[in-house]
Motif scaffolding. Structure first.
Motif, PDB file in Angstrom:
ATOM      1  N   TRP A  80      31.632  12.155 -33.540  1.00 40.52           N
ATOM      2  CA  TRP A  80      31.617  11.853 -32.113  1.00 40.52           C
ATOM      3  C   TRP A  80      30.289  12.235 -31.492  1.00 40.52           C
ATOM      4  O   TRP A  80      29.719  11.486 -30.692  1.00 40.52           O
ATOM      5  N   ALA A  81      29.742  13.402 -31.854  1.00 44.58           N
ATOM      6  CA  ALA A  81      28.478  13.844 -31.275  1.00 44.58           C
ATOM      7  C   ALA A  81      27.344  12.904 -31.652  1.00 44.58           C
ATOM      8  O   ALA A  81      26.495  12.559 -30.808  1.00 44.58           O
ATOM      9  N   ALA A  82      27.285  12.474 -32.902  1.00 45.10           N
ATOM     10  CA  ALA A  82      26.224  11.565 -33.326  1.00 45.10           C
ATOM     11  C   ALA A  82      26.307  10.234 -32.588  1.00 45.10           C
ATOM     12  O   ALA A  82      25.278   9.636 -32.236  1.00 45.10           O
ATOM     13  N   GLN A  83      27.509   9.747 -32.364  1.00 50.17           N
ATOM     14  CA  GLN A  83      27.666   8.495 -31.618  1.00 50.17           C
ATOM     15  C   GLN A  83      27.195   8.646 -30.181  1.00 50.17           C
ATOM     16  O   GLN A  83      26.559   7.733 -29.627  1.00 50.17           O
ATOM     17  N   MET A  84      27.496   9.775 -29.552  1.00 47.05           N
ATOM     18  CA  MET A  84      27.053   9.993 -28.183  1.00 47.05           C
ATOM     19  C   MET A  84      25.533  10.045 -28.100  1.00 47.05           C
ATOM     20  O   MET A  84      24.921   9.502 -27.167  1.00 47.05           O
ATOM     21  N   VAL A  85      24.904  10.694 -29.079  1.00 42.29           N
ATOM     22  CA  VAL A  85      23.441  10.780 -29.076  1.00 42.29           C
ATOM     23  C   VAL A  85      22.833   9.411 -29.363  1.00 42.29           C
ATOM     24  O   VAL A  85      21.854   9.000 -28.711  1.00 42.29           O
ATOM     25  N   ALA A  86      23.398   8.669 -30.341  1.00 40.67           N
ATOM     26  CA  ALA A  86      22.861   7.350 -30.683  1.00 40.67           C
ATOM     27  C   ALA A  86      22.994   6.373 -29.525  1.00 40.67           C
ATOM     28  O   ALA A  86      22.132   5.503 -29.319  1.00 40.67           O
TER      29      ALA A  86
ATOM     30  N   GLY B 299      22.775   7.181 -26.442  1.00 43.35           N
ATOM     31  CA  GLY B 299      21.990   7.666 -25.322  1.00 43.35           C
ATOM     32  C   GLY B 299      22.821   8.224 -24.201  1.00 43.35           C
ATOM     33  O   GLY B 299      22.313   8.405 -23.084  1.00 43.35           O
ATOM     34  N   LEU B 300      24.077   8.531 -24.459  1.00 43.92           N
ATOM     35  CA  LEU B 300      24.955   9.048 -23.411  1.00 43.92           C
ATOM     36  C   LEU B 300      24.817  10.551 -23.224  1.00 43.92           C
ATOM     37  O   LEU B 300      25.124  11.067 -22.149  1.00 43.92           O
ATOM     38  N   MET B 301      24.391  11.254 -24.258  1.00 43.88           N
ATOM     39  CA  MET B 301      24.261  12.705 -24.179  1.00 43.88           C
ATOM     40  C   MET B 301      23.072  13.126 -25.026  1.00 43.88           C
ATOM     41  O   MET B 301      22.694  12.446 -26.006  1.00 43.88           O
ATOM     42  N   GLY B 302      22.484  14.243 -24.658  1.00 48.97           N
ATOM     43  CA  GLY B 302      21.459  14.835 -25.497  1.00 48.97           C
ATOM     44  C   GLY B 302      22.075  15.505 -26.717  1.00 48.97           C
ATOM     45  O   GLY B 302      23.277  15.815 -26.738  1.00 48.97           O
ATOM     46  N   GLU B 303      21.255  15.760 -27.733  1.00 52.36           N
ATOM     47  CA  GLU B 303      21.789  16.332 -28.973  1.00 52.36           C
ATOM     48  C   GLU B 303      22.390  17.702 -28.738  1.00 52.36           C
ATOM     49  O   GLU B 303      23.485  18.002 -29.230  1.00 52.36           O
ATOM     50  N   ALA B 304      21.714  18.557 -27.997  1.00 50.05           N
ATOM     51  CA  ALA B 304      22.232  19.899 -27.743  1.00 50.05           C
ATOM     52  C   ALA B 304      23.542  19.838 -26.972  1.00 50.05           C
ATOM     53  O   ALA B 304      24.495  20.566 -27.270  1.00 50.05           O
ATOM     54  N   GLU B 305      23.601  18.960 -25.975  1.00 45.73           N
ATOM     55  CA  GLU B 305      24.823  18.844 -25.183  1.00 45.73           C
ATOM     56  C   GLU B 305      25.973  18.268 -25.997  1.00 45.73           C
ATOM     57  O   GLU B 305      27.123  18.724 -25.893  1.00 45.73           O
TER      58      GLU B 305
END
Length: 532
Positions: A390-396, A398-404
Motif C-alpha cells: 500500500w505504501a509503495a502504491q501511494m508513493v508511486a 504521488g499521493l503521499m511522500g515516502e516517509a509519510e
C-alpha cells in the motif's frame, strides 16, 4: 505500700489493687504459693514407674570410680562397662566446668539420661583439656556424621579398626567411574550399582523420540511438547543456516512469533557453457492466511527446483526466474483448502536472485526485497526491488511522500502475493550487469524493517561479506534480533564477481534490464543504469 505487692494477676495479667486477695477476672488466689517448676524430663521415660537413682553427694566418689582409678584408665576399670540398672537415670555434670562426675549441676538434679548413652553405660566423655589436637571425643556429633552412631562400642572408639563404608572406598584403576572428576560416575545399569536410581537417567514418557531440551528427562510427543514437563520444543525451522561455496542464508524465528513462517532455498548449478550459476530464493508467509509456514516452504522449494531445471538447459535467467515464480505460485495454490473459501488460502511473498555469467537477475512478488552493496563502500548501494504494498502504491501515485506513507499503519499491507486468492499474479523481474564486485542481500521485511534504506543496509553489512557470506548473514540476523526481532528474519547473501568488460563496452553501464523485456517476463522495464 508493700514493695512485694503484685501489680498484676500472675494468671491473666489483670491489674490489681492493694488489698486484693483474688483476681477479679479469673479468680486466681493471690495468696496461693507459686506452682513448683515442671521437672518433667524432655526425653521419654523408659520406666513407667518413674524411679530415679540419685547421684553421689558432693565430695563422694561413685563405687566404680575406685576401680577406674586403679586401672589407670578412667572408664576402663572392672566396673566401667557396667550398664545402669533398667529404669534408672544417672546424672552428670558438664565436663570441664569444675563439677565432679556424678554431681548434678545446680538446677539440673535428676535430669534423665537415656540408656545406651556413654554416661548411662558408665563411660565418661573426655574433657576438652584432655583431648589431643585433631582427636574427636567419643560420642561427639562427628561420629554420627562419619557413619558411627553415638553410643558405639567403647572398643571402636579407643583404637579398634572401624568398619569401612564400602561406598567411601577409592575406586580401583580401570574401574567404571575411576576417572570421573567428581567421584563415581552414574551407571545406567542397576545391576552395576544397586544404589543407583534406575529411573533417574531414563527419559520419562511413552515415546522414544527426541529428549526434552528443558528438563532432559522426558520424551517429546508428536505435538512438539514434552510428555514430562510440558515445555514446547524448538522446531527445526526456528533457526536454520545453510552455506554453499557461493551463497549463504540464515532464517530465524525472531523474538515475538511462536513459529518461523519464512523459508529459503539456496543452490548452485552450471550453465550450458560451463559457467556457474548461483540461486537464492527467500519467501515470507502471510501470517493472516492459513498455513503460512507451509506456503513459504512450498514456494521456495518449487522456485528453486524450476530454476535448477531451466538454467542448465540454457534458458535466459530472466525467463527462468519468471517461470520459477509462476511455479511457486502454483505450489502455494495447491495448498488451498477444499471447498474454496472455507478459510483464508495459504499465501506468501517471494524474492529471488540468480547470478550467472556476470549478470544479476532479480525476481519478486510482494514486499520482500533485494539490495546491492558494492565491495567499495565509497560507491552508492541500491535497492533493486519495489514493494507490492500500500505504501509503495501511494508513493508511486504521488499521493503521499515516502516517509509519510511508510509511517501509516497500512504501509505494510501487501498488494501482491502468491496464493490461490491472488488477484492477478504478475511477477516482476529485472536484470543488471554490475561493473564492480559486491554482494546481493535478499531478505524479508523482518530484516529490512531495521535497515530500510540501501544506505542503512550497507552500514550494517560487514566489510568482508563477499569472503564470509554466512558470517555476514548471521550478523544481519543478529542486527534484527537486537532491534527487537518483531518478525521472522530471513536473509541470503550472494557474492557477485564482476565479469571482464566486453570489448567496446562503455565503462559503468549495467543495462541488461532489456533482456527481461525481450523475453516478455518483466512487468516493468528497468532502463540501463550503472550499479555504482
Amino acid at each position: 505500700m508493700s514493695m512485694h505487692r503484685l501489680s498484676g494477676c500472675p494468671s491473666c495479667a489483670e491489674p490489681l489493687e492493694e488489698g486484693d486477695r483474688f483476681c477479679g477476672v479469673c479468680g486466681y488466689a493471690l495468696s496461693a504459693p507459686p506452682a513448683p517448676p515442671d521437672r518433667t524430663p524432655t526425653l521419654p521415660d523408659p520406666d513407667p514407674g518413674g524411679g530415679f537413682v540419685p547421684g553421689p553427694a558432693a565430695g563422694e566418689s561413685p563405687a566404680w570410680a575406685g576401680a577406674a582409678a586403679a586401672s589407670g584408665h578412667p572408664g576402663r576399670g572392672a566396673d566401667a562397662a557396667r550398664p545402669a540398672e533398667a529404669g534408672a537415670y544417672a546424672t552428670t555434670a558438664a565436663p570441664g566446668f569444675g563439677s565432679a562426675v556424678g554431681v548434678p549441676a545446680p538446677g539440673w538434679e535428676g535430669t534423665p539420661v537415656p540408656p545406651g548413652s556413654a554416661v548411662a553405660s558408665g563411660t565418661a566423655p573426655a574433657s576438652p583439656a584432655d583431648t589431643p589436637w585433631g582427636a574427636v571425643p567419643y560420642g561427639s556429633a562427628d561420629d554420627a556424621d562419619h557413619g558411627r552412631p553415638r553410643g558405639a562400642a567403647p572398643e571402636e572408639a579407643h583404637g579398634a579398626a572401624p568398619q569401612e563404608n564400602p561406598h567411601d572406598a577409592p575406586l580401583a584403576a580401570g574401574a567404571p567411574g575411576a576417572d570421573a572428576p567428581y567421584g563415581r560416575a552414574p551407571s545406567p545399569d542397576p545391576q552395576e550399582d544397586p544404589h543407583e536410581d534406575p529411573h533417574a537417567w531414563a527419559p520419562q514418557g511413552s515415546g522414544g523420540g527426541r529428549t526434552c531440551v528443558a528438563c532432559r528427562s522426558g520424551y517429546v510427543d508428536t505435538d512438539g511438547y514434552c510428555e514430562h514437563c510440558g515445555h514446547a520444543q524448538p522446531r527445526e525451522r526456528d533457526h536454520v543456516e545453510e552455506e554453499l561455496c557461493s551463497v549463504a542464508a540464515v532464517s530465524d524465528r525472531g523474538l515475538r512469533h511462536h513459529r518461523n513462517e519464512d523459508s529459503f532455498a539456496v543452490a548452485a548449478t552450471a550453465m550450458p557453457d560451463g559457467s556457474a550459476a548461483t540461486v537464492a530464493i527467500v519467501c515470507d508467509g502471510v501470517s493472516s492466511a492459513s498455513r503460512p509456514d507451509d506456503a513459504s516452504a512450498a514456494a521456495a522449494g518449487a522456485a528453486s527446483e524450476a530454476l535448477l531445471d531451466a538454467l542448465p538447459r540454457g534458458a535466459h535467467p530472466a525467463e527462468a526466474m519468471h517461470e520459477a515464480i509462476l511455479a511457486a505460485g502454483a505450489a502455494v495454490s495447491a495448498l488451498a483448502p477444499q471447498p474454496p473459501g472455507a478459510q483464508n488460502a495459504p499465501a506468501c511473498t517471494l524474492v529471488g536472485a540468480v547470478v550467472s555469467s556476470g549478470v544479476l537477475t532479480i525476481g519478486w512478488v510482494g514486499d520482500s526485497r533485494a539490495y546491492w552493496v558494492p565491495d567499495d563502500r565509497a560507491a552508492a548501494p541500491r535497492r533493486l526491488t519495489e514493494d507490492d504494498s500500500w505504501a509503495a502504491q501511494m508513493v508511486a501515485a504521488g499521493l503521499m511522500g515516502e516517509a509519510e506513507a511508510y509511517a501509516d499503519v497500512r504501509a505494510h499491507a501487501i498488494t501482491g502475493w502468491l496464493g490461490a486468492d491472488a488477484y492477478d499474479l504478475d511477477p516482476h523481474t529485472a536484470s543488471f550487469r554490475p561493473d564492480h564486485p559486491g554482494v546481493v542481500v535478499v531478505c524479508t521485511d523482518g530484516l529490512w524493517n531495521y535497515a530500510e534504506s540501501a544506505v542503512d543496509m550497507a552500514r550494517i553489512l560487514p566489510p568482508d561479506a563477499a569472503e564470509r557470506p554466512l558470517h555476514c548473514a548471521q550478523v544481519l540476523v543478529g542486527h534484527a534480533l537486537d532491534g527487537g526481532g518483531h518478525d521472522n528474519i530471513t536473509v541470503a547473501v550472494v557474492p557477485f564477481t564482476a565479469a571482464p568488460p566486453e570489448p567496446g563496452a562503455e565503462p559503468g553501464t549495467a543495462g541488461v534490464a532489456e533482456a527481461g523485456a525481450e523475453a516478455g517476463t518483466a512487468s516493468r522495464t528497468e532502463p540501463p543504469h550503472p550499479l555504482a
